[in-house]
Design a protein around this motif. Structure first.
Motif, PDB file in Angstrom:
ATOM      1  N   LEU A 103       0.484  -1.656  -0.115  1.00 32.42           N
ATOM      2  CA  LEU A 103       0.457  -0.105   0.039  1.00 32.42           C
ATOM      3  C   LEU A 103       0.506   1.626  -0.297  1.00 32.42           C
ATOM      4  O   LEU A 103       0.369   2.403  -0.751  1.00 32.42           O
ATOM      5  CB  LEU A 103      -1.056   0.107   1.648  1.00 32.42           C
ATOM      6  N   GLY A 104       1.989   1.482   1.060  1.00 33.03           N
ATOM      7  CA  GLY A 104       2.942   2.407   0.657  1.00 33.03           C
ATOM      8  C   GLY A 104       3.264   2.341  -0.328  1.00 33.03           C
ATOM      9  O   GLY A 104       3.094   3.846  -0.622  1.00 33.03           O
ATOM     10  N   ILE A 105       4.477   1.514  -1.267  1.00 37.04           N
ATOM     11  CA  ILE A 105       4.872   1.817  -2.167  1.00 37.04           C
ATOM     12  C   ILE A 105       3.902   1.829  -3.520  1.00 37.04           C
ATOM     13  O   ILE A 105       4.350   2.720  -4.401  1.00 37.04           O
ATOM     14  CB  ILE A 105       5.373   0.536  -2.469  1.00 37.04           C
ATOM     15  N   GLY A 106       2.287   1.736  -3.311  1.00 42.59           N
ATOM     16  CA  GLY A 106       1.503   1.941  -4.577  1.00 42.59           C
ATOM     17  C   GLY A 106       1.454   3.341  -4.460  1.00 42.59           C
ATOM     18  O   GLY A 106       0.929   4.644  -5.191  1.00 42.59           O
ATOM     19  N   SER A 107       1.158   4.128  -2.949  1.00 41.56           N
ATOM     20  CA  SER A 107       0.759   5.406  -3.071  1.00 41.56           C
ATOM     21  C   SER A 107       2.004   5.773  -3.561  1.00 41.56           C
ATOM     22  O   SER A 107       1.900   7.062  -4.232  1.00 41.56           O
ATOM     23  CB  SER A 107       1.088   5.757  -1.360  1.00 41.56           C
ATOM     24  N   ILE A 108       2.940   5.604  -3.501  1.00 45.53           N
ATOM     25  CA  ILE A 108       4.378   6.550  -3.929  1.00 45.53           C
ATOM     26  C   ILE A 108       4.395   6.637  -5.733  1.00 45.53           C
ATOM     27  O   ILE A 108       3.816   7.567  -6.011  1.00 45.53           O
ATOM     28  CB  ILE A 108       5.597   5.770  -3.573  1.00 45.53           C
ATOM     29  N   ALA A 109       3.477   5.518  -6.378  1.00 42.69           N
ATOM     30  CA  ALA A 109       3.400   5.179  -7.686  1.00 42.69           C
ATOM     31  C   ALA A 109       2.652   5.671  -8.180  1.00 42.69           C
ATOM     32  O   ALA A 109       2.593   5.752  -8.961  1.00 42.69           O
ATOM     33  CB  ALA A 109       3.418   3.276  -7.718  1.00 42.69           C
ATOM     34  N   LEU A 159      -5.719   9.879 -10.066  1.00 40.79           N
ATOM     35  CA  LEU A 159      -4.469   9.556  -9.676  1.00 40.79           C
ATOM     36  C   LEU A 159      -3.779   9.815  -8.083  1.00 40.79           C
ATOM     37  O   LEU A 159      -3.427   9.542  -7.546  1.00 40.79           O
ATOM     38  CB  LEU A 159      -3.305   9.308 -10.645  1.00 40.79           C
ATOM     39  N   ALA A 160      -4.402  11.007  -7.876  1.00 39.20           N
ATOM     40  CA  ALA A 160      -3.461  12.000  -6.791  1.00 39.20           C
ATOM     41  C   ALA A 160      -4.725  11.422  -6.016  1.00 39.20           C
ATOM     42  O   ALA A 160      -4.094  10.783  -4.586  1.00 39.20           O
ATOM     43  CB  ALA A 160      -4.338  12.999  -6.821  1.00 39.20           C
ATOM     44  N   LYS A 161      -6.255  11.029  -5.847  1.00 42.01           N
ATOM     45  CA  LYS A 161      -6.336  10.556  -5.056  1.00 42.01           C
ATOM     46  C   LYS A 161      -6.816   8.553  -5.137  1.00 42.01           C
ATOM     47  O   LYS A 161      -6.343   8.721  -3.602  1.00 42.01           O
ATOM     48  CB  LYS A 161      -8.778  10.633  -5.771  1.00 42.01           C
ATOM     49  N   THR A 162      -5.602   8.416  -5.968  1.00 42.97           N
ATOM     50  CA  THR A 162      -5.539   7.362  -5.415  1.00 42.97           C
ATOM     51  C   THR A 162      -4.562   6.909  -4.495  1.00 42.97           C
ATOM     52  O   THR A 162      -4.585   5.846  -4.233  1.00 42.97           O
ATOM     53  CB  THR A 162      -5.168   6.435  -6.833  1.00 42.97           C
ATOM     54  N   ALA A 163      -3.152   7.956  -4.451  1.00 43.15           N
ATOM     55  CA  ALA A 163      -2.871   7.973  -3.561  1.00 43.15           C
ATOM     56  C   ALA A 163      -2.740   8.764  -2.411  1.00 43.15           C
ATOM     57  O   ALA A 163      -2.374   7.454  -1.604  1.00 43.15           O
ATOM     58  CB  ALA A 163      -1.526   9.035  -4.169  1.00 43.15           C
ATOM     59  N   ALA A 164      -3.742   9.534  -2.511  1.00 44.00           N
ATOM     60  CA  ALA A 164      -4.177   9.805  -0.773  1.00 44.00           C
ATOM     61  C   ALA A 164      -4.500   8.546   0.042  1.00 44.00           C
ATOM     62  O   ALA A 164      -4.608   8.319   1.114  1.00 44.00           O
ATOM     63  CB  ALA A 164      -4.857  10.951  -1.047  1.00 44.00           C
ATOM     64  N   GLY A 165      -5.175   7.820  -1.093  1.00 42.16           N
ATOM     65  CA  GLY A 165      -6.501   6.937  -0.934  1.00 42.16           C
ATOM     66  C   GLY A 165      -5.614   5.465   0.157  1.00 42.16           C
ATOM     67  O   GLY A 165      -5.365   4.809   1.220  1.00 42.16           O
ATOM     68  N   LEU A 166      -4.355   4.780  -0.762  1.00 40.04           N
ATOM     69  CA  LEU A 166      -3.704   4.562  -0.889  1.00 40.04           C
ATOM     70  C   LEU A 166      -2.458   4.952   0.464  1.00 40.04           C
ATOM     71  O   LEU A 166      -2.190   3.568   1.070  1.00 40.04           O
ATOM     72  CB  LEU A 166      -2.401   3.812  -1.957  1.00 40.04           C
ATOM     73  N   GLY A 167      -2.853   5.883   0.370  1.00 38.54           N
ATOM     74  CA  GLY A 167      -1.655   6.308   1.817  1.00 38.54           C
ATOM     75  C   GLY A 167      -2.142   6.442   3.218  1.00 38.54           C
ATOM     76  O   GLY A 167      -1.684   5.879   4.476  1.00 38.54           O
ATOM     77  N   VAL A 168      -3.869   6.265   2.937  1.00 40.37           N
ATOM     78  CA  VAL A 168      -4.179   6.335   4.522  1.00 40.37           C
ATOM     79  C   VAL A 168      -4.786   5.230   4.866  1.00 40.37           C
ATOM     80  O   VAL A 168      -3.716   4.610   6.071  1.00 40.37           O
ATOM     81  CB  VAL A 168      -5.651   7.161   4.036  1.00 40.37           C
ATOM     82  N   GLY A 186       3.933  12.285   5.005  1.00 39.30           N
ATOM     83  CA  GLY A 186       3.114  11.857   3.991  1.00 39.30           C
ATOM     84  C   GLY A 186       1.789  12.036   3.023  1.00 39.30           C
ATOM     85  O   GLY A 186       1.000  12.268   2.310  1.00 39.30           O
ATOM     86  N   ALA A 187       0.840  11.016   4.154  1.00 39.68           N
ATOM     87  CA  ALA A 187      -0.486  10.870   3.238  1.00 39.68           C
ATOM     88  C   ALA A 187      -1.442  12.105   4.009  1.00 39.68           C
ATOM     89  O   ALA A 187      -2.027  12.520   3.305  1.00 39.68           O
ATOM     90  CB  ALA A 187      -1.003   9.861   4.813  1.00 39.68           C
ATOM     91  N   LEU A 188      -0.316  12.541   4.747  1.00 36.72           N
ATOM     92  CA  LEU A 188      -1.472  14.180   4.971  1.00 36.72           C
ATOM     93  C   LEU A 188      -0.839  14.957   4.155  1.00 36.72           C
ATOM     94  O   LEU A 188      -1.640  15.731   3.896  1.00 36.72           O
ATOM     95  CB  LEU A 188      -1.169  14.625   6.751  1.00 36.72           C
ATOM     96  N   GLY A 189      -0.019  15.078   3.957  1.00 34.75           N
ATOM     97  CA  GLY A 189       0.507  15.785   2.254  1.00 34.75           C
ATOM     98  C   GLY A 189      -0.411  15.608   1.420  1.00 34.75           C
ATOM     99  O   GLY A 189      -0.693  16.331   0.487  1.00 34.75           O
ATOM    100  N   TYR A 190      -1.022  13.819   1.032  1.00 31.10           N
ATOM    101  CA  TYR A 190      -1.488  13.776   0.024  1.00 31.10           C
ATOM    102  C   TYR A 190      -2.805  14.635  -0.194  1.00 31.10           C
ATOM    103  O   TYR A 190      -3.427  14.621  -0.782  1.00 31.10           O
ATOM    104  CB  TYR A 190      -1.412  12.088   0.107  1.00 31.10           C
ATOM    105  N   LEU A 191      -3.639  13.829   1.368  1.00 27.16           N
ATOM    106  CA  LEU A 191      -4.603  14.895   1.372  1.00 27.16           C
ATOM    107  C   LEU A 191      -4.786  16.296   1.247  1.00 27.16           C
ATOM    108  O   LEU A 191      -5.675  16.559   1.187  1.00 27.16           O
ATOM    109  CB  LEU A 191      -4.888  13.925   3.180  1.00 27.16           C
ATOM    110  N   ALA A 192      -3.484  17.190   1.732  1.00 29.42           N
ATOM    111  CA  ALA A 192      -3.914  18.849   1.439  1.00 29.42           C
ATOM    112  C   ALA A 192      -3.474  18.946   0.566  1.00 29.42           C
ATOM    113  O   ALA A 192      -4.614  19.315   0.006  1.00 29.42           O
ATOM    114  CB  ALA A 192      -2.481  18.871   2.367  1.00 29.42           C
ATOM    115  N   ALA A 193      -2.787  18.121  -0.393  1.00 26.27           N
ATOM    116  CA  ALA A 193      -2.710  18.656  -1.917  1.00 26.27           C
ATOM    117  C   ALA A 193      -4.047  18.442  -2.530  1.00 26.27           C
ATOM    118  O   ALA A 193      -4.410  19.269  -3.789  1.00 26.27           O
ATOM    119  CB  ALA A 193      -1.964  17.699  -2.278  1.00 26.27           C
ATOM    120  N   VAL A 194      -5.066  16.846  -2.115  1.00 28.20           N
ATOM    121  CA  VAL A 194      -6.366  17.076  -2.864  1.00 28.20           C
ATOM    122  C   VAL A 194      -7.983  17.752  -2.201  1.00 28.20           C
ATOM    123  O   VAL A 194      -7.766  18.121  -3.314  1.00 28.20           O
ATOM    124  CB  VAL A 194      -6.657  14.943  -2.364  1.00 28.20           C
ATOM    125  N   SER A 195      -7.458  18.096  -1.531  1.00 29.53           N
ATOM    126  CA  SER A 195      -8.279  19.011  -0.787  1.00 29.53           C
ATOM    127  C   SER A 195      -8.037  20.331  -1.154  1.00 29.53           C
ATOM    128  O   SER A 195      -9.292  20.993  -1.160  1.00 29.53           O
ATOM    129  CB  SER A 195      -8.957  18.724   0.519  1.00 29.53           C
TER     130      SER A 195
END
Length: 182
Positions: free
Chosen positions: A79-85, A104-113, A147-156
């Protein structure tokens, strides 16, 4: 004197290697007639010896335990590697409303969470504040959570400007956090 003794003993032991007649040319099973007329019978234990040697080598080369592909730890890692991909795919995807970039941004955020949740579920005992911030497990938790919080901040914050910094920082923090443990 002992060096000469070693040399002489070595030469005596190697004398059969310099024999003129090739006694071993045929099969190891059978009899051979020597020059003096005597018959030499060779015993063969090759089947048993080779079988036991092959079994011993197979036992040495076979691992006692083969790890499964889908364990709790491996799912957390995937899941972590998938979020980076997915974050890398977000970076190179064409920027458009409801396009691949957004998906892809929402996928990265979801996989990171999901990676954070599985990490909390399966590795809760690895995180200990008394070990300090320099402990690799604690750094892993802090960086990947950032990192996961950064993904969520970017998506929001998307599609307005300034969300790329959050996403990039999240991807870098996630990558460093994962690299600490794997």
């Amino acid at each position: 004197m002992r060096y000469w003794t070693i040399v002489v003993l070595s030469l005596c032991g190697s004398a059969p290697a310099f024999a003129q007649e090739d006694v071993w040319a045929g099969s190891l099973r059978g009899d051979y007639t020597l020059d003096n007329g005597a018959t030499l019978y060779l015993a063969s234990a090759e089947d048993d010896a080779q079988a036991s040697q092959a079994a011993a080598m197979a036992k040495i080369n076979t691992p006692a335990y083969e790890e499964r592909y889908f364990t709790a730890n491996n799912i957390h890692k995937y899941l972590g590697i998938g979020s980076i991909a997915a974050a890398a795919g977000t970076l190179i995807a064409p920027k458009g409303e409801d396009g691949a970039h957004e998906a892809l941004a929402k996928t990265a955020a979801g996989l990171g969470v999901a990676a954070i949740v599985t990490g909390l579920l399966f590795h809760w005992d690895d995180f200990n504040l008394s070990d300090g911030a320099k402990d690799p497990d604690n750094l892993h938790v802090m960086l990947t959570t950032a990192g996961a919080l950064g993904y969520l901040a970017a998506v929001s914050a998307a599609p307005d400007g300034g969300h790329a910094g959050f996403g990039g920082a999240g991807a870098i923090a996630m990558a460093i956090g994962i690299k600490l443990n794997w």
